[in-house]
Scaffold this motif. Sequence first.
Motif, PDB file in Angstrom:
ATOM      1  N   GLY A 207      40.343  47.239 -13.038  1.00 43.28           N
ATOM      2  CA  GLY A 207      39.081  46.773 -13.637  1.00 43.28           C
ATOM      3  C   GLY A 207      39.297  46.096 -14.978  1.00 43.28           C
ATOM      4  O   GLY A 207      38.649  45.110 -15.310  1.00 43.28           O
ATOM      5  N   LYS A 208      40.245  46.626 -15.750  1.00 47.32           N
ATOM      6  CA  LYS A 208      40.541  46.031 -17.065  1.00 47.32           C
ATOM      7  C   LYS A 208      41.075  44.607 -16.916  1.00 47.32           C
ATOM      8  O   LYS A 208      40.825  43.749 -17.743  1.00 47.32           O
ATOM      9  N   ILE A 209      41.801  44.372 -15.845  1.00 50.95           N
ATOM     10  CA  ILE A 209      42.409  43.041 -15.653  1.00 50.95           C
ATOM     11  C   ILE A 209      41.386  42.042 -15.109  1.00 50.95           C
ATOM     12  O   ILE A 209      41.305  40.914 -15.570  1.00 50.95           O
ATOM     13  N   VAL A 210      40.579  42.469 -14.136  1.00 49.57           N
ATOM     14  CA  VAL A 210      39.716  41.480 -13.464  1.00 49.57           C
ATOM     15  C   VAL A 210      38.376  41.259 -14.165  1.00 49.57           C
ATOM     16  O   VAL A 210      37.704  40.259 -13.902  1.00 49.57           O
ATOM     17  N   GLY A 211      37.976  42.161 -15.049  1.00 51.01           N
ATOM     18  CA  GLY A 211      36.684  41.971 -15.742  1.00 51.01           C
ATOM     19  C   GLY A 211      35.536  42.001 -14.757  1.00 51.01           C
ATOM     20  O   GLY A 211      35.248  43.031 -14.167  1.00 51.01           O
ATOM     21  N   SER A 212      34.904  40.847 -14.526  1.00 49.59           N
ATOM     22  CA  SER A 212      33.761  40.845 -13.603  1.00 49.59           C
ATOM     23  C   SER A 212      34.100  40.122 -12.293  1.00 49.59           C
ATOM     24  O   SER A 212      33.207  39.753 -11.545  1.00 49.59           O
ATOM     25  N   GLU A 213      35.398  39.940 -12.019  1.00 48.02           N
ATOM     26  CA  GLU A 213      35.753  39.229 -10.775  1.00 48.02           C
ATOM     27  C   GLU A 213      36.073  40.232  -9.651  1.00 48.02           C
ATOM     28  O   GLU A 213      35.787  41.416  -9.777  1.00 48.02           O
ATOM     29  N   GLN A 229      36.929  58.805   2.030  1.00 47.49           N
ATOM     30  CA  GLN A 229      35.712  58.272   1.414  1.00 47.49           C
ATOM     31  C   GLN A 229      35.682  58.567  -0.093  1.00 47.49           C
ATOM     32  O   GLN A 229      35.372  57.698  -0.919  1.00 47.49           O
ATOM     33  N   GLU A 230      36.045  59.771  -0.491  1.00 45.62           N
ATOM     34  CA  GLU A 230      35.955  60.184  -1.895  1.00 45.62           C
ATOM     35  C   GLU A 230      36.921  59.390  -2.774  1.00 45.62           C
ATOM     36  O   GLU A 230      36.672  59.182  -3.958  1.00 45.62           O
ATOM     37  N   TRP A 231      38.044  58.961  -2.200  1.00 52.98           N
ATOM     38  CA  TRP A 231      38.988  58.143  -2.977  1.00 52.98           C
ATOM     39  C   TRP A 231      38.368  56.778  -3.279  1.00 52.98           C
ATOM     40  O   TRP A 231      38.498  56.256  -4.377  1.00 52.98           O
ATOM     41  N   LEU A 232      37.702  56.222  -2.277  1.00 50.97           N
ATOM     42  CA  LEU A 232      37.076  54.905  -2.495  1.00 50.97           C
ATOM     43  C   LEU A 232      35.913  55.010  -3.488  1.00 50.97           C
ATOM     44  O   LEU A 232      35.674  54.086  -4.267  1.00 50.97           O
ATOM     45  N   ILE A 233      35.207  56.120  -3.453  1.00 50.35           N
ATOM     46  CA  ILE A 233      34.118  56.315  -4.423  1.00 50.35           C
ATOM     47  C   ILE A 233      34.716  56.340  -5.839  1.00 50.35           C
ATOM     48  O   ILE A 233      34.211  55.681  -6.757  1.00 50.35           O
ATOM     49  N   ALA A 234      35.819  57.072  -5.997  1.00 48.22           N
ATOM     50  CA  ALA A 234      36.459  57.179  -7.324  1.00 48.22           C
ATOM     51  C   ALA A 234      36.997  55.814  -7.766  1.00 48.22           C
ATOM     52  O   ALA A 234      36.844  55.418  -8.930  1.00 48.22           O
ATOM     53  N   LEU A 235      37.598  55.100  -6.843  1.00 49.50           N
ATOM     54  CA  LEU A 235      38.141  53.768  -7.158  1.00 49.50           C
ATOM     55  C   LEU A 235      37.030  52.840  -7.650  1.00 49.50           C
ATOM     56  O   LEU A 235      37.148  52.194  -8.689  1.00 49.50           O
ATOM     57  N   GLY A 236      35.947  52.771  -6.892  1.00 47.21           N
ATOM     58  CA  GLY A 236      34.848  51.856  -7.227  1.00 47.21           C
ATOM     59  C   GLY A 236      34.217  52.196  -8.569  1.00 47.21           C
ATOM     60  O   GLY A 236      33.977  51.314  -9.403  1.00 47.21           O
ATOM     61  N   ALA A 237      33.966  53.486  -8.807  1.00 49.09           N
ATOM     62  CA  ALA A 237      33.328  53.887 -10.071  1.00 49.09           C
ATOM     63  C   ALA A 237      34.200  53.485 -11.252  1.00 49.09           C
ATOM     64  O   ALA A 237      33.699  53.020 -12.283  1.00 49.09           O
ATOM     65  N   SER A 242      35.976  50.183 -16.448  1.00 50.10           N
ATOM     66  CA  SER A 242      36.816  49.411 -17.379  1.00 50.10           C
ATOM     67  C   SER A 242      36.488  47.928 -17.285  1.00 50.10           C
ATOM     68  O   SER A 242      36.704  47.168 -18.215  1.00 50.10           O
ATOM     69  N   GLY A 243      35.965  47.499 -16.127  1.00 48.68           N
ATOM     70  CA  GLY A 243      35.485  46.133 -15.961  1.00 48.68           C
ATOM     71  C   GLY A 243      34.031  46.219 -15.547  1.00 48.68           C
ATOM     72  O   GLY A 243      33.461  47.305 -15.487  1.00 48.68           O
ATOM     73  N   SER A 244      33.437  45.055 -15.269  1.00 50.39           N
ATOM     74  CA  SER A 244      32.090  45.155 -14.694  1.00 50.39           C
ATOM     75  C   SER A 244      32.185  44.664 -13.252  1.00 50.39           C
ATOM     76  O   SER A 244      31.427  43.801 -12.823  1.00 50.39           O
ATOM     77  N   VAL A 245      33.129  45.246 -12.542  1.00 53.96           N
ATOM     78  CA  VAL A 245      33.404  44.836 -11.165  1.00 53.96           C
ATOM     79  C   VAL A 245      32.272  45.318 -10.256  1.00 53.96           C
ATOM     80  O   VAL A 245      31.896  46.482 -10.291  1.00 53.96           O
ATOM     81  N   ALA A 246      31.740  44.415  -9.424  1.00 48.81           N
ATOM     82  CA  ALA A 246      30.652  44.788  -8.510  1.00 48.81           C
ATOM     83  C   ALA A 246      31.129  44.762  -7.059  1.00 48.81           C
ATOM     84  O   ALA A 246      30.349  45.075  -6.154  1.00 48.81           O
ATOM     85  N   MET A 247      32.400  44.393  -6.871  1.00 45.25           N
ATOM     86  CA  MET A 247      32.887  44.295  -5.489  1.00 45.25           C
ATOM     87  C   MET A 247      34.420  44.279  -5.472  1.00 45.25           C
ATOM     88  O   MET A 247      35.036  43.693  -6.356  1.00 45.25           O
ATOM     89  N   PHE A 248      34.994  44.948  -4.484  1.00 46.78           N
ATOM     90  CA  PHE A 248      36.454  44.858  -4.266  1.00 46.78           C
ATOM     91  C   PHE A 248      36.702  44.756  -2.776  1.00 46.78           C
ATOM     92  O   PHE A 248      35.812  45.052  -1.956  1.00 46.78           O
TER      93      PHE A 248
END
Length: 423
Positions: A207-213, A229-237, A242-248
């Motif tokens: 998240g720190k690297i990609v910012g909002s991308e 599922q819980e790993w993906l929840i932790a990853l997304g949050a 650290s970024g304002s990532v809305a999608m991966f």
Amino acid sequence: MKLTDKEKAILQGEQGEGLQKALDYIVQLGEAFDAEKLVDITYCHYLAEMSIYKGDIDILEDISKYGLKAVVPTTTSTLCYDLDDTKLTGIPEELAIEQYKVVDLHRKMNIEPTYTCTPYLLGYIPATGSYIASAESSAIIWFNSVLGAKTNRGGIFTKFSALTGKTPYMGYLMDENRKGTHLFNINLRLKNLKSEMDWSLLGFHIGKIVGSEIPVLVLPDEFKGTIKQEWLIALGAALATSGSVAMFHIVGITPEAPSLKAAFQGTKPKITLNVNEKDLKEAWEENNTSKSTTVDFILLGCPHYSYHQLKYLAGLLEGKKIKDSVQFWITTMRGIKMQAKWSGLLDIIEKSGAKVISDTCAVESHMRVSTCRQFGLKVPQFNVMLTDSVKQARYVKDLIGSEVRLADIHSCVNAAITGEIKI
Ligand code: F3S
């Protein structure tokens, strides 16, 4: 903006002043971002009003006087205390009374009182490709990435989307804005990514690297079929912290990334990076703002815990006692807490001295520095917090002002029992 005849009629007040006002807000939002039209949504995750923000509930009271109702299934984000028991979190009475007002108003408006950041765990699963409106960064990234539903960061506009069933067609609703931008080759083994904390650190680093991308992750073959599922929840949050990532995208895992080519929609990544053990270690060090070996507050359940996580935790706590000097909160939603009550898990956890809390979490509670000062409470409310979530760690440091340490669930439970942090 191109509006339908029906939308134009609403804006002219033909269906009353309330709907006219609500749609006008959505149109203004769309015009600010040059959206070409509005689209119908199938679901809304609504930003619930919190009494720790002065005037927040007044806005709800104002719009509710029109008697409008949500026209799509609408869930709610967290509040600032557990509605069942003010003593669980120690919220000042005055704030609790003010906060409770939202419950009646939400019911009258047909809004479902879920009060959680993980509504999908309750079964709110919008279909892949559907347009929705969502608040709460960890939910937004889940809907976009894991479910393939399409949402922007709805914020306060979710109120008006719920009441009109509309959102502007822009941003992440448009396919061309959903392609990956950065490629991350994850050079880690399953043993390096085995807990929610590890996935949280991975998200924080990226998240720190990609910012909002939009990052695209490629995992080694040994991860095939193992992702929880819980790993993906932790990853997304963490990506959204650290970024304002809305999608991966994760190639071979998330619905819009069956292949690397599909994840980038045939374009080339702007940048390709490898992620190694050292990156996770650095992320961990950055989120440990303290060297303290004692702890007085522990939180698990950021984002709100699933039933499976509560079950695992109950297994670790069975027959154990939490040290008197430690407060141990596990945050989840009422639906899952009820399930745990009926299955006996809640009893096991509560007998240990830990508290299962719904509707809120530490950073959403009255424990914020500004609220404590307003009510003459101790600042900070606790000295050292231990958690397994970088999102909670980050916000506690900034908003509650305590020192923070980060550890996986096993170290958190050991610290809860002994009062000592051994990492
Ligand atoms: Fe949820 Fe609170 Fe974390 S709202 S995502 S538990 S900061």
